[in-house]
Design a protein around this motif. Structure first.
Motif, PDB file in Angstrom:
ATOM      1  N   PRO A  84       0.807  -1.223   0.000  1.00 46.21           N
ATOM      2  CA  PRO A  84       0.000   0.000   0.000  1.00 46.21           C
ATOM      3  C   PRO A  84       0.841   1.275   0.000  1.00 46.21           C
ATOM      4  CG  PRO A  84      -0.751  -1.542   1.688  1.00 46.21           C
ATOM      5  CD  PRO A  84       0.553  -2.062   1.180  1.00 46.21           C
ATOM      6  N   MET A  85       0.307   2.289  -0.644  1.00 48.42           N
ATOM      7  CA  MET A  85       0.854   3.644  -0.570  1.00 48.42           C
ATOM      8  C   MET A  85      -0.159   4.456   0.234  1.00 48.42           C
ATOM      9  SD  MET A  85       3.457   5.560  -1.884  1.00 48.42           S
ATOM     10  CE  MET A  85       3.834   5.272  -3.619  1.00 48.42           C
ATOM     11  N   ILE A  86       0.171   4.778   1.473  1.00 52.50           N
ATOM     12  CA  ILE A  86      -0.773   5.388   2.398  1.00 52.50           C
ATOM     13  C   ILE A  86      -0.522   6.890   2.500  1.00 52.50           C
ATOM     14  CG2 ILE A  86      -1.633   5.378   4.775  1.00 52.50           C
ATOM     15  CD1 ILE A  86      -0.598   2.469   4.970  1.00 52.50           C
ATOM     16  N   HIS A  87      -1.562   7.668   2.237  1.00 47.91           N
ATOM     17  CA  HIS A  87      -1.447   9.130   2.312  1.00 47.91           C
ATOM     18  C   HIS A  87      -1.532   9.545   3.779  1.00 47.91           C
ATOM     19  CE1 HIS A  87      -2.788  13.213   0.382  1.00 47.91           C
ATOM     20  NE2 HIS A  87      -1.639  13.288   1.013  1.00 47.91           N
ATOM     21  N   SER A  88      -0.567  10.307   4.241  1.00 48.42           N
ATOM     22  CA  SER A  88      -0.554  10.771   5.626  1.00 48.42           C
ATOM     23  C   SER A  88      -1.801  11.585   5.928  1.00 48.42           C
ATOM     24  CB  SER A  88       0.696  11.612   5.889  1.00 48.42           C
ATOM     25  OG  SER A  88       0.605  12.282   7.127  1.00 48.42           O
ATOM     26  N   ARG A  89      -2.292  11.442   7.147  1.00 49.17           N
ATOM     27  CA  ARG A  89      -3.459  12.211   7.592  1.00 49.17           C
ATOM     28  C   ARG A  89      -3.096  13.650   7.953  1.00 49.17           C
ATOM     29  NH1 ARG A  89      -7.645   8.662   9.020  1.00 49.17           N
ATOM     30  NH2 ARG A  89      -7.024   6.469   8.952  1.00 49.17           N
ATOM     31  N   ARG A  90      -1.808  13.895   8.215  1.00 53.02           N
ATOM     32  CA  ARG A  90      -1.403  15.211   8.721  1.00 53.02           C
ATOM     33  C   ARG A  90      -0.566  16.018   7.737  1.00 53.02           C
ATOM     34  NH1 ARG A  90       1.569  13.561  14.121  1.00 53.02           N
ATOM     35  NH2 ARG A  90       2.262  11.872  12.736  1.00 53.02           N
ATOM     36  N   TYR A  91       0.157  15.325   6.860  1.00 46.87           N
ATOM     37  CA  TYR A  91       1.062  16.008   5.944  1.00 46.87           C
ATOM     38  C   TYR A  91       0.556  15.827   4.515  1.00 46.87           C
ATOM     39  CZ  TYR A  91       4.103  15.512  10.055  1.00 46.87           C
ATOM     40  OH  TYR A  91       4.618  15.535  11.321  1.00 46.87           O
ATOM     41  N   PRO A  92       0.085  16.900   3.876  1.00 47.16           N
ATOM     42  CA  PRO A  92      -0.576  16.781   2.567  1.00 47.16           C
ATOM     43  C   PRO A  92       0.270  16.123   1.485  1.00 47.16           C
ATOM     44  CG  PRO A  92      -0.942  18.965   3.507  1.00 47.16           C
ATOM     45  CD  PRO A  92       0.059  18.295   4.381  1.00 47.16           C
ATOM     46  N   GLY A  93       1.586  16.357   1.497  1.00 49.72           N
ATOM     47  CA  GLY A  93       2.411  15.822   0.421  1.00 49.72           C
ATOM     48  C   GLY A  93       3.066  14.492   0.721  1.00 49.72           C
ATOM     49  N   LEU A  94       2.813  13.932   1.900  1.00 49.25           N
ATOM     50  CA  LEU A  94       3.565  12.755   2.343  1.00 49.25           C
ATOM     51  C   LEU A  94       2.789  11.459   2.145  1.00 49.25           C
ATOM     52  CD1 LEU A  94       6.090  11.602   3.714  1.00 49.25           C
ATOM     53  CD2 LEU A  94       4.992  12.026   5.923  1.00 49.25           C
TER      54      LEU A  94
END
Length: 418
Positions: A84-94
């Motif tokens: 999986p490539m998980i989008h951070s909940r806190r950092y928009p670009g991470l």
């Protein structure tokens, strides 16, 4: 799957045939890269084929979706890759590339799947590896799947899960009072003794240490293909990679080169950041001092077991890649790593490995310094499941099981009669 055109030394570019097992370059002991006929591949390999192949064949759902750019051999697979490539909940670009979803819970499954596949292809009967822990667990699993004998040497203080894996899968396990460098020395001595004592060639162990054979890089390079495909066949701005031996970073750079030659991706390659623990930071020290290679890091100590590699074999390659990409090497102390494990568990729902947390700490550090901009697209690798480190993380937290366990438990309840 393409035939291998030749093997090429990463340092002097000397070429060797791939029809028999090879270890290191005979000229300068450089690591060997697998090379293909790229002109032929440009005519046959298509990036859309990866998705089509995965849709058509369950065996190709993982890293084998990239069969067009992997050696022609019958895979020994346990379902590794396409994590999986998980989008951070806190950092928009991470984005976090969750390698803990692999078989045996770490990215090591990729490299060892490919190495064992080729060992079986060549008819090898005994494989040996010195390991900081997770490579040993992966070799044990894939050797069992391929019915090849595995001989594992690990420091005695590796996470208990790694020792359990070796025993559970039926490998011969030797626990060493020392570091991975001591384990590597013992493997080399044992192989030398076997050859000198006249052991039959087919029974001499084959050393599949990091970068001492060409195929672990081929398995690890699939991380580069995946992250680009999962981002819509575009490069991110930066990649943060926990670096002990560094095979994953080296493999991804090779993948980027291949994808560009095939026309699968364009634009500027990402800045590559190698992350270490300050208790064992040979590459960070060499980078800071402007050196082309590292020195042996004395008294290496960190609870991030996978980063406790006092002298990586591929240090020159790692440093070259980091500098060519415009990235850097960042070392963080164990206290900061532990704090990041706790932070990400509480706020993101991810139990990072200590190695993965070395990357999150570095990201926070470079974000605060301005080297990483808030809007930049960054892929950060969590190289292993935190659950494989429950004993070492609990110890670092000074956490003990509350109360005492009963000596026996009643069998019954809703499943069976009391």
């Amino acid at each position: 799957m393409p035939a291998i055109a030749y093997l090429e030394c990463a340092l002097c570019f000397h070429r060797l045939p791939a029809d028999t097992p090879q270890t290191l370059c005979p000229i300068d002991a450089g690591s060997l890269y697998v090379r293909y006929d790229m002109d032929a591949l440009r005519k046959t390999a298509r990036r859309e084929h990866a998705a089509a192949l995965a849709a058509a064949s369950p065996a190709s759902l993982g890293m084998w979706r990239y069969a067009d750019v992997l050696p022609d051999a019958a895979p020994v697979t346990l379902g590794e890759g396409w994590t999986p490539m998980i989008h951070s909940r806190r950092y928009p670009g991470l984005f976090v590339k969750e390698e803990g979803a692999n078989p045996t819970g770490t990215f090591k499954a990729r490299g060892l799947a490919m190495a064992v596949t080729m060992a079986k292809h060549y008819g090898l009967r005994h494989l040996a590896v010195p390991s900081a822990g997770n490579a040993a667990g992966a070799l044990a699993a894939y050797a069992a799947a391929g019915q090849i004998a595995a001989h594992i040497f690990m420091p005695k203080d590796v996470p208990f899960a790694n020792y359990l894996e070796g025993v559970l899968y039926g490998s011969a396990v030797t626990m060493v009072d020392g570091l991975i460098s001591d384990c590597a020395r013992m493997v080399g001595e044992r192989i030398k003794q076997q050859r000198e004592s006249g052991v039959a060639a087919e029974d001499v162990w084959f050393d599949i240490s990091t970068l001492k054979e060409p195929f672990r890089v081929e398995g690890k390079k699939t991380m580069g293909y995946e992250l680009v495909e999962q981002l819509g066949w575009e490069y991110p701005d930066a990649v943060f990679y926990p670096t002990g031996g560094g095979v994953g970073l080296i493999g991804m750079w090779k993948a980027f080169e291949e994808m560009e030659q095939l026309g699968w991706v364009s634009g500027k390659r990402p800045r590559m950041y190698a992350l270490q623990a300050s208790g064992c930071a040979p590459v960070a020290k060499a980078y800071d001092e402007g050196n082309s290679a590292s020195e042996f890091f004395a008294n290496a100590e960190t609870f991030a077991a996978g980063l406790r590699v006092p002298k990586p074999y591929g240090d020159r390659l790692i440093l070259d890649i980091v500098r060519a990409s415009g990235g850097s090497v960042v070392a963080s102390d164990d206290a900061a790593i532990l704090a990041s494990i706790l932070d990400w568990a509480k706020h993101e729902g991810l139990f990072l490995s200590p190695e993965g947390a070395a990357a999150t700490v570095a990201y926070d550090t470079l974000l605060a310094s301005g080297e990483i901009k808030p809007g930049e697209r960054v892929v950060l690798f969590n190289t292993g499941a935190g659950l494989k480190y429950t004993d070492v993380v609990a110890e670092a937290m000074h956490l003990r099981r509350p109360g005492s366990l009963p000596t026996s438990l009643p069998v019954g309840g809703i499943i069976t009669p009391v």
